[in-house]
Design a protein around this motif. Structure first.
Motif, mmCIF file in Angstrom:
data_model
loop_
_atom_site.group_PDB
_atom_site.id
_atom_site.type_symbol
_atom_site.label_atom_id
_atom_site.label_comp_id
_atom_site.label_asym_id
_atom_site.label_seq_id
_atom_site.Cartn_x
_atom_site.Cartn_y
_atom_site.Cartn_z
ATOM 1 N N GLU A 1 -2.943 5.106 1.783
ATOM 2 C CA GLU A 1 -3.937 4.027 1.741
ATOM 3 C C GLU A 1 -3.936 3.212 3.040
ATOM 4 O OE1 GLU A 1 -3.479 3.089 -3.066
ATOM 5 O OE2 GLU A 1 -2.403 1.889 -1.579
ATOM 6 N N ARG B 1 -5.674 11.315 6.300
ATOM 7 C CA ARG B 1 -4.900 11.488 5.063
ATOM 8 C C ARG B 1 -4.456 12.929 4.831
ATOM 9 N NH1 ARG B 1 -8.497 6.967 1.915
ATOM 10 N NH2 ARG B 1 -7.565 5.276 3.107
ATOM 11 N N HIS C 1 5.113 0.112 -1.062
ATOM 12 C CA HIS C 1 3.960 0.376 -1.935
ATOM 13 C C HIS C 1 4.094 -0.242 -3.319
ATOM 14 C CE1 HIS C 1 6.189 3.370 -4.290
ATOM 15 N NE2 HIS C 1 6.739 3.717 -3.148
ATOM 16 N N LYS D 1 0.824 -1.224 0.000
ATOM 17 C CA LYS D 1 0.000 0.000 0.000
ATOM 18 C C LYS D 1 0.852 1.265 0.000
ATOM 19 C CE LYS D 1 -3.627 -2.068 2.845
ATOM 20 N NZ LYS D 1 -3.740 -2.391 4.280
#
Lengths: 167, 167
Positions: free
Chosen positions: B36, B43, B146, B32
């Motif tokens: 996320e 966020r 990620h 991720k």
């Protein structure tokens, strides 16, 4: 950026006059770099202007550069590249200046570099011919007092001539 | 720069823990992007870390990156490019960090950009595969939490593997 879209020579002459009471005219500068046009003992302080807070703030925009680049942006992918790495204090001011005067160029298309051979572009409009030596595309020399005797590259004298070439 | 020579994830997890009392582990992050892996309402503040003074200061250096790049510098022309244009406050800290930890790379070979397609290089070692899409050379994916599921590009898991590939 400098001498192509931003008039740093004007700031130089302004500060030079303020600090040394000498007024540089276009005649003094013709065919010379700024540091060649001044007394040898003035060179060090003048070089330091470039790394002084405020130097790159509110520089005058070169005539017609905004209008012509705005039109070119419809037909070309434009990047603004500037050799800022020699003057780390200039980063913020140069960035702000571009946001103020060239907001139609996205920040993703702004490049602060040193050696311009790292640029992957078809054309580079620049006042320094040495930037063309290892450039992979074609260099277009933008006339400035110091490059008037350079004959190796296609030349544009102003932004109207850039428009004629590219639009 | 980030996640290749500088460990920004460590700073993120450190600040995230400080501000939200949540400890992100490699298990949380696997496969991720950082944003996320966190609660949706976290966020925005996390994104703002990137434009906060101090975020890029004293980031840990990725293991072996200095030793390997120092050796590569004898054989290759190296540039450090970083997508700094989205975070103007980071310019000074990133520049200082490079002077501190990678002083063998001249400032002329540092590039702050946004879109890395502007780079004229043979290889780009990067943790973001999207930077390879319009890159003219070959992209080498540097493993990060990620990008573990990305399969399109040659991959290096660490700087020892970069050394095997290039030295």
């Amino acid at each position: 950026m400098d001498e192509v879209i931003a008039d740093a020579v004007q700031r130089f002459t302004e500060w030079y006059h303020r600090d040394f009471n000498v007024l540089l005219t276009p005649e003094h500068l013709h065919g010379k770099r700024l540091l060649e046009a001044v007394a040898p003992d003035h060179r060090k302080p003048l070089r330091e202007y470039l790394d002084t807070v405020g130097f790159f703030q509110d520089l005058p925009v070169m005539p017609d550069s905004q209008a012509v680049l705005r039109q070119m942006a419809d037909r070309y992918e434009l990047f603004i590249a500037t050799a800022a790495m020699g003057f780390p204090l200039s980063f913020g001011e140069k960035f702000e200046w571009l946001r103020t005067h060239f907001d139609f160029i996205p920040t993703s298309h702004v490049v602060f570099c040193g050696d311009k051979s790292i640029l992957n572009a078809d054309y580079l409009i620049d006042d320094n011919a040495y930037n063309f030596r290892d450039f992979r595309g074609e260099g277009i020399l933008f006339t400035s007092h110091h490059n008037v005797h350079e004959t190796q590259y296609r030349r544009v004298n102003n932004w109207k001539e850039v428009a004629e070439m590219f639009l």
